[in-house]
Scaffold this motif. Sequence first.
Motif, PDB file in Angstrom:
ATOM      1  N   ASN A  26      30.579  40.250  26.901  1.00  0.00           N
ATOM      2  CA  ASN A  26      28.953  39.672  25.968  1.00  0.00           C
ATOM      3  C   ASN A  26      28.290  38.565  26.671  1.00  0.00           C
ATOM      4  OD1 ASN A  26      27.094  39.497  24.381  1.00  0.00           O
ATOM      5  ND2 ASN A  26      28.166  37.913  22.937  1.00  0.00           N
ATOM      6  N   ILE A  27      28.524  38.968  28.826  1.00  0.00           N
ATOM      7  CA  ILE A  27      27.651  38.480  29.765  1.00  0.00           C
ATOM      8  C   ILE A  27      26.699  39.573  29.599  1.00  0.00           C
ATOM      9  CG2 ILE A  27      29.681  36.789  29.760  1.00  0.00           C
ATOM     10  CD1 ILE A  27      30.602  38.712  31.856  1.00  0.00           C
ATOM     11  N   ASP A  28      26.161  39.022  31.424  1.00  0.00           N
ATOM     12  CA  ASP A  28      24.811  39.404  31.354  1.00  0.00           C
ATOM     13  C   ASP A  28      25.905  40.973  33.039  1.00  0.00           C
ATOM     14  OD1 ASP A  28      22.097  40.378  32.339  1.00  0.00           O
ATOM     15  OD2 ASP A  28      22.399  39.281  33.798  1.00  0.00           O
ATOM     16  N   VAL A  29      24.850  42.068  32.902  1.00  0.00           N
ATOM     17  CA  VAL A  29      25.301  43.054  33.635  1.00  0.00           C
ATOM     18  C   VAL A  29      25.238  42.361  35.002  1.00  0.00           C
ATOM     19  CG1 VAL A  29      23.674  43.962  33.909  1.00  0.00           C
ATOM     20  CG2 VAL A  29      26.065  45.595  34.015  1.00  0.00           C
ATOM     21  N   THR A  30      24.633  41.614  35.216  1.00  0.00           N
ATOM     22  CA  THR A  30      24.213  41.359  36.881  1.00  0.00           C
ATOM     23  C   THR A  30      24.853  40.499  37.108  1.00  0.00           C
ATOM     24  OG1 THR A  30      21.831  41.071  36.576  1.00  0.00           O
ATOM     25  CG2 THR A  30      22.506  39.844  38.306  1.00  0.00           C
ATOM     26  N   LEU A  31      25.233  39.532  36.318  1.00  0.00           N
ATOM     27  CA  LEU A  31      26.703  38.383  36.880  1.00  0.00           C
ATOM     28  C   LEU A  31      27.752  39.536  37.614  1.00  0.00           C
ATOM     29  CD1 LEU A  31      28.075  35.674  37.071  1.00  0.00           C
ATOM     30  CD2 LEU A  31      28.123  36.017  35.005  1.00  0.00           C
ATOM     31  N   VAL A  32      28.129  40.224  36.413  1.00  0.00           N
ATOM     32  CA  VAL A  32      29.688  40.966  36.520  1.00  0.00           C
ATOM     33  C   VAL A  32      29.099  41.600  37.724  1.00  0.00           C
ATOM     34  CG1 VAL A  32      31.012  42.824  35.584  1.00  0.00           C
ATOM     35  CG2 VAL A  32      30.328  40.914  34.615  1.00  0.00           C
ATOM     36  N   ARG A  33      28.292  42.664  38.240  1.00  0.00           N
ATOM     37  CA  ARG A  33      28.551  42.874  39.679  1.00  0.00           C
ATOM     38  C   ARG A  33      27.502  42.239  40.637  1.00  0.00           C
ATOM     39  NH1 ARG A  33      23.265  46.743  36.901  1.00  0.00           N
ATOM     40  NH2 ARG A  33      25.027  48.634  36.213  1.00  0.00           N
ATOM     41  N   VAL A  34      27.892  41.197  40.350  1.00  0.00           N
ATOM     42  CA  VAL A  34      27.784  40.446  41.649  1.00  0.00           C
ATOM     43  C   VAL A  34      29.020  40.218  41.731  1.00  0.00           C
ATOM     44  CG1 VAL A  34      26.973  38.310  42.676  1.00  0.00           C
ATOM     45  CG2 VAL A  34      25.211  38.713  41.345  1.00  0.00           C
ATOM     46  N   LEU A  35      29.706  39.449  40.777  1.00  0.00           N
ATOM     47  CA  LEU A  35      31.569  39.138  40.975  1.00  0.00           C
ATOM     48  C   LEU A  35      32.401  40.973  41.493  1.00  0.00           C
ATOM     49  CD1 LEU A  35      31.952  37.523  37.196  1.00  0.00           C
ATOM     50  CD2 LEU A  35      32.282  36.293  39.239  1.00  0.00           C
ATOM     51  N   PHE A  36      31.946  41.590  41.300  1.00  0.00           N
ATOM     52  CA  PHE A  36      32.360  42.849  41.772  1.00  0.00           C
ATOM     53  C   PHE A  36      32.121  42.984  43.740  1.00  0.00           C
ATOM     54  CE2 PHE A  36      33.109  45.185  37.439  1.00  0.00           C
ATOM     55  CZ  PHE A  36      34.553  45.693  38.261  1.00  0.00           C
ATOM     56  N   VAL A  37      30.758  42.186  43.849  1.00  0.00           N
ATOM     57  CA  VAL A  37      30.319  42.299  45.276  1.00  0.00           C
ATOM     58  C   VAL A  37      31.417  41.111  45.366  1.00  0.00           C
ATOM     59  CG1 VAL A  37      28.273  42.411  47.051  1.00  0.00           C
ATOM     60  CG2 VAL A  37      28.237  43.772  44.967  1.00  0.00           C
ATOM     61  N   VAL A  38      31.429  40.576  44.642  1.00  0.00           N
ATOM     62  CA  VAL A  38      32.288  39.427  45.891  1.00  0.00           C
ATOM     63  C   VAL A  38      33.761  39.647  45.835  1.00  0.00           C
ATOM     64  CG1 VAL A  38      32.663  36.509  45.831  1.00  0.00           C
ATOM     65  CG2 VAL A  38      30.427  37.133  45.243  1.00  0.00           C
ATOM     66  N   ALA A  39      34.134  40.731  45.281  1.00  0.00           N
ATOM     67  CA  ALA A  39      35.131  40.718  44.772  1.00  0.00           C
ATOM     68  C   ALA A  39      35.501  41.620  46.079  1.00  0.00           C
ATOM     69  CB  ALA A  39      36.111  40.917  43.749  1.00  0.00           C
ATOM     70  N   PHE A  40      34.570  42.170  47.052  1.00  0.00           N
ATOM     71  CA  PHE A  40      35.007  43.565  47.603  1.00  0.00           C
ATOM     72  C   PHE A  40      35.272  43.270  48.810  1.00  0.00           C
ATOM     73  CE2 PHE A  40      32.536  45.874  51.399  1.00  0.00           C
ATOM     74  CZ  PHE A  40      33.391  47.255  50.172  1.00  0.00           C
ATOM     75  N   PHE A  41      34.978  41.801  48.822  1.00  0.00           N
ATOM     76  CA  PHE A  41      34.802  40.547  50.387  1.00  0.00           C
ATOM     77  C   PHE A  41      36.284  40.125  50.171  1.00  0.00           C
ATOM     78  CE2 PHE A  41      30.154  42.072  50.480  1.00  0.00           C
ATOM     79  CZ  PHE A  41      30.268  42.405  51.649  1.00  0.00           C
TER      80      PHE A  41
END
Length: 73
Positions: A26-41
């Motif tokens: 129940n959080i914003d999808v943009t936040l999850v996408r940003v976390l995935f991008v940060v975790a990519f590095f």
Amino acid sequence: MEKRLYRIKSSKMLGGVAAGFAEYFNIDVTLVRVLFVVAFFAPIPAIIPYIILWAIMPTKESMMPTNNIVINP
């Protein structure tokens, strides 16, 4: 009601995994996408778990229930 983790097919950018996590927690999808991008590095890239989740998570058509209302002119 039992919460289940699904890939959201209607609001996907790649596979809908981030949208599924956003709905589940129940959080914003943009936040999850940003976390995935940060975790990519990160030292252990998130791309491998993302692909695995993409393959094993069941799909769900939509985040919101749709009304099948048809208006005939």
